[in-house]
Design an enzyme around this catalytic site. Structure first.
Site, PDB file in Angstrom:
ATOM      1  N   PHE B  40       0.855  -1.026   0.131  1.00 14.99           N
ATOM      2  CA  PHE B  40      -0.058   0.012   0.126  1.00 14.99           C
ATOM      3  C   PHE B  40       0.824   1.618  -0.001  1.00 14.99           C
ATOM      4  O   PHE B  40       1.315   1.164   0.531  1.00 14.99           O
ATOM      5  CB  PHE B  40      -0.765  -0.347   2.037  1.00 14.99           C
ATOM      6  CG  PHE B  40      -1.838  -0.875   1.244  1.00 14.99           C
ATOM      7  CD1 PHE B  40      -3.614  -1.149   0.966  1.00 14.99           C
ATOM      8  CD2 PHE B  40      -1.714  -2.574   2.143  1.00 14.99           C
ATOM      9  CE1 PHE B  40      -3.701  -2.244   0.724  1.00 14.99           C
ATOM     10  CE2 PHE B  40      -2.823  -3.220   2.013  1.00 14.99           C
ATOM     11  CZ  PHE B  40      -3.726  -3.156   1.426  1.00 14.99           C
ATOM     12  N   VAL B  78       2.542  -1.750   4.305  1.00 10.38           N
ATOM     13  CA  VAL B  78       2.066   0.057   4.641  1.00 10.38           C
ATOM     14  C   VAL B  78       3.252   0.549   4.647  1.00 10.38           C
ATOM     15  O   VAL B  78       4.538   0.545   4.901  1.00 10.38           O
ATOM     16  CB  VAL B  78       1.250  -0.278   5.953  1.00 10.38           C
ATOM     17  CG1 VAL B  78       1.422   1.448   5.096  1.00 10.38           C
ATOM     18  CG2 VAL B  78       0.437  -0.872   5.186  1.00 10.38           C
ATOM     19  N   CYS B  79       3.374   1.570   3.273  1.00 10.69           N
ATOM     20  CA  CYS B  79       5.153   2.291   2.926  1.00 10.69           C
ATOM     21  C   CYS B  79       4.516   3.162   4.186  1.00 10.69           C
ATOM     22  O   CYS B  79       4.315   3.669   4.190  1.00 10.69           O
ATOM     23  CB  CYS B  79       4.806   2.851   1.534  1.00 10.69           C
ATOM     24  SG  CYS B  79       5.857   4.287   1.630  1.00 10.69           S
ATOM     25  N   VAL B  80       5.564   3.303   5.326  1.00 11.92           N
ATOM     26  CA  VAL B  80       5.989   3.927   6.248  1.00 11.92           C
ATOM     27  C   VAL B  80       5.908   5.207   6.057  1.00 11.92           C
ATOM     28  O   VAL B  80       5.370   5.395   6.925  1.00 11.92           O
ATOM     29  CB  VAL B  80       7.166   3.141   7.378  1.00 11.92           C
ATOM     30  CG1 VAL B  80       8.430   3.828   6.605  1.00 11.92           C
ATOM     31  CG2 VAL B  80       7.571   4.405   8.650  1.00 11.92           C
ATOM     32  N   ALA B  83       2.618   6.073   5.179  1.00 11.03           N
ATOM     33  CA  ALA B  83       1.959   5.879   6.041  1.00 11.03           C
ATOM     34  C   ALA B  83       1.929   7.181   7.042  1.00 11.03           C
ATOM     35  O   ALA B  83       0.718   7.552   7.807  1.00 11.03           O
ATOM     36  CB  ALA B  83       1.960   5.237   6.841  1.00 11.03           C
TER      37      ALA B  83
END
Lengths: 118, 130
Positions: B40, B78-80, B83
């Protein structure tokens, strides 16, 4: 190693996709994947010289395109039709790639394992 | 049999990309293929917010992904960077950034873009849902 091609087809700054795609591109270069970068359609606007997005408090990532070669990106293609549509000539844009017609671009995309466009 | 990875950038409730990705994932698995990872990115990370609370008669995309991930043992990454910008944080990031609480659904995991590249190298196909 699998090859990947990144297609920039949207103008900068109105949305984040240019920077987001560039970040994926840099990560793939760290993994030493063979990379082709294509600027197509409105995406050629990413390459206009002397952009000043800092006026709008937006980070200027334009300079990173100039460093693509340092990141090991060998092939950068710029869509001739996109330049014509926006009445741009080579003097107006960053000198980082070759001008190519849609047939050449199509061939490159066909030969690449992955193509990513955001 | 082929191995797929997904890159999802679609905003969960503003367009159909997330739902299409969910259905695509089910179809890929039903056809006997493998899902290596679902990544994501950009507005797509918003689906990982455990506080998302759509009306009861609408599909809850966060819970739908979580259910599928648990049943089929799929990695939801999830791409930090994307995010944190959007308020999706785990306990460690909440503490590091002095935020009042975590907000990520436990079925999702924060990680870096390297996880996307690594998934591509291990997959035959990457399919983007934007």
């Amino acid at each position: 190693m699998k090859s990947v091609c990144f297609i920039f087809n949207k103008p900068p700054y109105g949305q984040g996709s240019g920077k987001e795609l560039l970040d994926i591109c840099l990560m793939c270069s760290a993994f030493e994947m063979p990379i082709t970068v294509i600027f197509q359609g409105d995406g050629v606007l990413q390459l206009i010289e002397n952009q000043q997005p800092d006026i709008l408090n937006i980070k200027n990532y334009s300079k990173t395109f100039k460093a693509l070669k340092l990141y090991g990106v060998e092939t950068v293609l710029i869509d001739a039709a996109g330049l014509e549509k926006h009445q741009l000539v080579t003097e107006n844009i960053l000198n980082i790639g070759e001008i190519a017609n849609s047939k050449i671009i199509q061939n490159v995309i066909q030969k690449t394992d992955f193509s990513i466009m955001l | 049999m082929a191995t797929f990875s997904l890159l999802i950038t679609a905003n969960p409730y503003s367009n159909q990309g997330q739902y299409s990705a969910l259905e695509f994932t089910k179809a890929v698995l039903e056809a006997g293929h493998i899902i290596k990872r679902i990544f994501f990115y950009a507005d797509g990370v918003l689906v990982a917010n455990r506080l998302n609370c759509p009306p009861a008669d609408e599909l809850n995309l966060t819970k739908s992904w979580a259910k599928l991930a648990i049943e089929k043992d799929i990695e939801l990454t999830v791409c930090v960077t994307a995010a944190l910008k959007r308020g999706i944080v785990n306990q460690a990031e909440a503490e590091r950034n002095a935020l009042t609480s975590e907000s990520i659904d436990p079925a999702f995991e924060l990680s870096g873009l390297g996880q996307l590249t690594e998934a591509m190298l291990a997959s035959d196909r990457l399919v983007t849902f934007g």
